[in-house]
Write an enzyme that holds these catalytic residues in place. Structure first.
Site, PDB file in Angstrom:
ATOM      1  N   ASN A  17      36.277  34.172  43.522  1.00 50.45           N
ATOM      2  CA  ASN A  17      35.022  33.976  42.275  1.00 50.45           C
ATOM      3  C   ASN A  17      34.329  35.385  41.971  1.00 50.45           C
ATOM      4  O   ASN A  17      34.230  35.498  40.774  1.00 50.45           O
ATOM      5  CB  ASN A  17      33.741  33.212  42.836  1.00 50.45           C
ATOM      6  CG  ASN A  17      33.091  33.743  44.024  1.00 50.45           C
ATOM      7  OD1 ASN A  17      32.737  34.907  44.120  1.00 50.45           O
ATOM      8  ND2 ASN A  17      32.437  32.835  44.750  1.00 50.45           N
ATOM      9  N   HIS A  31      39.389  41.812  28.454  1.00 54.71           N
ATOM     10  CA  HIS A  31      38.838  42.779  29.484  1.00 54.71           C
ATOM     11  C   HIS A  31      38.253  43.929  28.621  1.00 54.71           C
ATOM     12  O   HIS A  31      37.912  45.111  28.901  1.00 54.71           O
ATOM     13  CB  HIS A  31      39.732  43.376  30.288  1.00 54.71           C
ATOM     14  CG  HIS A  31      39.930  42.390  31.481  1.00 54.71           C
ATOM     15  ND1 HIS A  31      41.194  42.326  32.387  1.00 54.71           N
ATOM     16  CD2 HIS A  31      39.317  41.154  31.793  1.00 54.71           C
ATOM     17  CE1 HIS A  31      40.766  41.358  33.200  1.00 54.71           C
ATOM     18  NE2 HIS A  31      40.012  40.831  32.963  1.00 54.71           N
TER      19      HIS A  31
HETATM   20  C1  HEM Z   1      45.766  38.364  33.226  1.00 53.52           C
HETATM   21  C2  HEM Z   1      44.925  37.867  34.632  1.00 53.52           C
HETATM   22  C3  HEM Z   1      43.525  38.288  34.966  1.00 53.52           C
HETATM   23  C4  HEM Z   1      42.937  39.067  36.225  1.00 53.52           C
HETATM   24  C5  HEM Z   1      43.857  39.248  37.177  1.00 53.52           C
HETATM   25  C6  HEM Z   1      41.659  39.300  35.913  1.00 53.52           C
HETATM   26  C7  HEM Z   1      40.910  39.689  36.842  1.00 53.52           C
HETATM   27  C8  HEM Z   1      39.467  40.043  36.572  1.00 53.52           C
HETATM   28  C9  HEM Z   1      38.630  40.691  37.667  1.00 53.52           C
HETATM   29  C10 HEM Z   1      39.187  41.374  39.171  1.00 53.52           C
HETATM   30  C11 HEM Z   1      37.424  40.929  36.793  1.00 53.52           C
HETATM   31  C12 HEM Z   1      36.415  41.671  37.718  1.00 53.52           C
HETATM   32  C13 HEM Z   1      35.518  40.777  38.490  1.00 53.52           C
HETATM   33  C14 HEM Z   1      34.350  41.438  39.273  1.00 53.52           C
HETATM   34  O1  HEM Z   1      34.898  42.521  39.785  1.00 53.52           O
HETATM   35  O2  HEM Z   1      33.156  41.205  39.199  1.00 53.52           O
HETATM   36  C15 HEM Z   1      37.610  40.419  35.783  1.00 53.52           C
HETATM   37  C16 HEM Z   1      36.553  40.313  34.862  1.00 53.52           C
HETATM   38  C17 HEM Z   1      36.387  39.838  33.796  1.00 53.52           C
HETATM   39  N1  HEM Z   1      37.481  39.191  33.129  1.00 53.52           N
HETATM   40 FE1  HEM Z   1      39.393  38.945  33.690  1.00 53.52          FE
HETATM   41  N2  HEM Z   1      41.339  38.735  34.650  1.00 53.52           N
HETATM   42  C18 HEM Z   1      42.422  38.156  34.185  1.00 53.52           C
HETATM   43  C19 HEM Z   1      42.317  37.511  32.892  1.00 53.52           C
HETATM   44  C20 HEM Z   1      41.200  37.207  32.227  1.00 53.52           C
HETATM   45  C21 HEM Z   1      41.210  36.267  30.999  1.00 53.52           C
HETATM   46  C22 HEM Z   1      42.490  35.331  30.645  1.00 53.52           C
HETATM   47  C23 HEM Z   1      39.886  36.445  30.469  1.00 53.52           C
HETATM   48  C24 HEM Z   1      39.184  35.541  29.562  1.00 53.52           C
HETATM   49  C25 HEM Z   1      39.885  35.086  28.306  1.00 53.52           C
HETATM   50  C26 HEM Z   1      39.195  37.279  31.378  1.00 53.52           C
HETATM   51  C27 HEM Z   1      37.719  37.666  31.156  1.00 53.52           C
HETATM   52  C28 HEM Z   1      37.120  38.580  32.090  1.00 53.52           C
HETATM   53  C29 HEM Z   1      35.736  39.055  31.662  1.00 53.52           C
HETATM   54  C30 HEM Z   1      35.059  38.786  30.258  1.00 53.52           C
HETATM   55  C31 HEM Z   1      35.550  39.767  32.649  1.00 53.52           C
HETATM   56  C32 HEM Z   1      33.786  40.515  32.785  1.00 53.52           C
HETATM   57  C33 HEM Z   1      33.257  39.568  33.451  1.00 53.52           C
HETATM   58  C34 HEM Z   1      31.711  40.209  33.489  1.00 53.52           C
HETATM   59  O3  HEM Z   1      31.416  41.451  33.269  1.00 53.52           O
HETATM   60  O4  HEM Z   1      30.741  39.459  33.816  1.00 53.52           O
HETATM   61  N3  HEM Z   1      39.892  37.919  32.496  1.00 53.52           N
HETATM   62  N4  HEM Z   1      38.923  39.946  35.607  1.00 53.52           N
HETATM   63  C1  LIG Z   2      31.357  33.592  45.685  1.00 50.12           C
HETATM   64  O1  LIG Z   2      32.042  33.296  47.024  1.00 50.12           O
HETATM   65  C2  LIG Z   2      31.224  34.027  48.118  1.00 50.12           C
HETATM   66  C3  LIG Z   2      32.047  33.650  49.579  1.00 50.12           C
HETATM   67  O2  LIG Z   2      32.869  32.768  49.442  1.00 50.12           O
HETATM   68  C4  LIG Z   2      30.076  32.915  48.207  1.00 50.12           C
HETATM   69  O3  LIG Z   2      29.309  33.491  49.381  1.00 50.12           O
HETATM   70  C5  LIG Z   2      29.289  33.222  46.987  1.00 50.12           C
HETATM   71  O4  LIG Z   2      28.081  32.507  46.980  1.00 50.12           O
HETATM   72  C6  LIG Z   2      30.046  32.759  45.758  1.00 50.12           C
HETATM   73  N1  LIG Z   2      29.323  33.231  44.423  1.00 50.12           N
HETATM   74  C7  LIG Z   2      29.176  32.274  43.606  1.00 50.12           C
HETATM   75  C8  LIG Z   2      28.492  32.896  42.433  1.00 50.12           C
HETATM   76  O5  LIG Z   2      29.241  31.032  43.859  1.00 50.12           O
END
Ligand code: HEM
Ligand SMILES: *[C@@H]1O[C@H](CO)[C@@H](O)[C@H](O)[C@H]1NC(C)=O
Ligand SMILES: *[C@@H]1O[C@H](CO)[C@@H](O)[C@H](O)[C@H]1NC(C)=O
Ligand SMILES: *[C@@H]1O[C@H](CO)[C@@H](O)[C@H](O)[C@H]1NC(C)=O
Ligand SMILES: *[C@@H]1O[C@H](CO)[C@@H](O)[C@H](O)[C@H]1NC(C)=O
Ligand SMILES: *[C@@H]1O[C@H](CO)[C@@H](O)[C@H](O)[C@H]1NC(C)=O
Length: 331
Positions: free
Chosen positions: A98, A197
């Protein structure tokens, strides 16, 4: 009119009507403005509330867009992601990948007000799909893509369904292609949707291995821009602080545009999964095309098309599922 003429007129009308219905209704049962008769103001109300929330939270678009994506990839766009864990059955939102989804309370607020307007009519899954679009669209004051509606809400949410359905930031190209193909999304959709992204932030843990210990020898990922890697090392010192975040599209993480593809070309895609899009010839070509245009219009239209496909993954329509009263629990 003779009986024969009446018959022919009827026949022609039926055929024309059938064609119109087919055109307006996708095979999956979703339609434009599904609540036109049952709750005509629903979509406008969702937009109004979302826009007022977006006014006080410029990161809302990123949060809700990602939430909609996570919902759709696990069990289809059925709002299963919104269900809270009950008893020992861990729900999707409590699964490990998540990685801090945010914005659940915004969906709750919208749902409460929509229920006041039209009780038991509008699904949580549709509210999420609409609110994702509306929050990203707010700065433009117009819808950036069309959302078909008519989704119903699922009754099952299992943390164990998340593994294998959501790609990890460490995925290589073939893994990404395979996971997207499993959802009926092609390589074009993969590249275009990765453009999401352009918004939002990531926690250091999602990419710090690329900076400090890429192959386990204290090395840096050679596919990452060396200058950028040094900047990131300062922002995310080793070991990664679990609460530190960085913008995925530096200095442009609040604007929805095609800038993700500009930084991707400069080898500044933050995750291995971003960089992976350049490791396949076809995929790299699509990514380059998306940034080569003078403005973002081409990206917007491609994004709209791919979001329509993503928003239709595994949807429940007709009499399947339910219209949840509270997005956090089954009725
Ligand atoms: C292609 C495969 C994808 C991977 C591996 C991936 C992975 C991730 C990861 C690891 C994060 C950072 C989460 C965190 O560290 O809090 C992220 C953020 C995000 N992803 Fe992806 N994602 C993918 C595709 C997508 C798609 C298809 C969408 C929407 C159409 C999307 C929308 C976003 C957005 C908007 C964020 C920023 C969220 C925020 O700032 O609150 N991602 N993603
Ligand atoms: C995401 O997962 C962690 C570990 O399983 C959990 O502690 C946390 O509450 C979850 N976050 C949300 C927003 O549900
Ligand atoms: C949405 O906002 C507009 C403009 O403020 C207003 O005219 C309209 O009545 C609102 N609709 C609903 C359903 O709240
Ligand atoms: C709890 O898990 C079981 C099987 O793992 C499943 O059949 C049931 O529907 C789940 N309950 C909910 C509320 O998701
Ligand atoms: C780097 O990775 C190797 C192999 O996975 C591991 O044994 C080592 O502890 C890691 N070093 C650091 C500083 O994380
Ligand atoms: C690395 O990023 C800088 C901008 O930060 C850019 O000027 C340079 O061309 C990039 N290097 C490569 C190899 O793409």
């Amino acid at each position: 009119m003779s009986a024969r003429e009446v018959f022919l007129t009827l026949l022609v009308s039926l055929v024309v009507y059938g064609v119109i219905v087919r055109v307006c209704e996708a095979d999956d049962g979703l339609r434009k403005n599904f609540y036109k008769n049952s709750c005509p103001k629903a979509e406008q109300l969702v937009r109004n509330i979302t826009w007022s929330k977006a006014q006080s939270d410029d990161k809302l678009g990123a949060k809700l867009l990602r939430m909609h994506y996570h919902d759709c990839f696990v069990r289809g766009c059925d709002a299963s992601l919104l269900l809270d864990t009950v008893g020992t059955n861990q729900s999707e939102k409590d699964a490990r990948p998540n990685l801090t989804l945010l914005g659940f309370e915004v969906i709750d607020d919208i749902k409460t007000q929509v229920e006041k307007l039209c009780p038991n009519i509008v699904s949580c899954a549709d509210i999420l799909a609409l609110a994702a679009r509306d929050s990203v669209s707010f700065p433009f004051k117009q819808d950036k893509w069309d959302v078909l509606t008519g989704r119903r809400d699922g009754k099952i949410s299992l943390a164990s369904d998340v593994t294998g359905n959501l790609p990890s930031p460490f995925s290589d190209f073939n893994t990404l292609r395979q996971i997207f193909a499993n959802k009926n999304l092609n390589v074009n959709d993969l590249v275009v949707l990765s453009g999401a992204h352009t918004l939002g932030v990531a926690h250091c843990g999602a990419f710090s291995r690329r900076l400090f210990n890429f192959t386990g020898k204290g090395d840096t990922d050679p596919s990452l821009n060396a200058t950028y890697a040094e900047t990131l090392k300062k922002q995310c010192p080793n070991p990664a602080n679990p609460s530190t975040t960085v913008e995925m599209d530096p200095q442009s993480s609040l604007s929805f545009d095609n800038h993700y593809f500009t930084i991707l070309k400069q080898k500044m895609g933050l995750f291995q999964s971003d960089a992976a899009l350049l490791t396949d010839r076809n995929s790299a070509k699509i990514a380059i095309q998306l940034q080569s245009k003078p403005n973002s219009d081409n990206f917007f239209s491609e994004f709209g098309k791919s979001m329509k496909k993503m928003g239709a993954i595994g949807v429940l329509t007709g009499n399947v599922g339910e219209i949840r009263k509270n997005c956090r629990q089954v009725n």
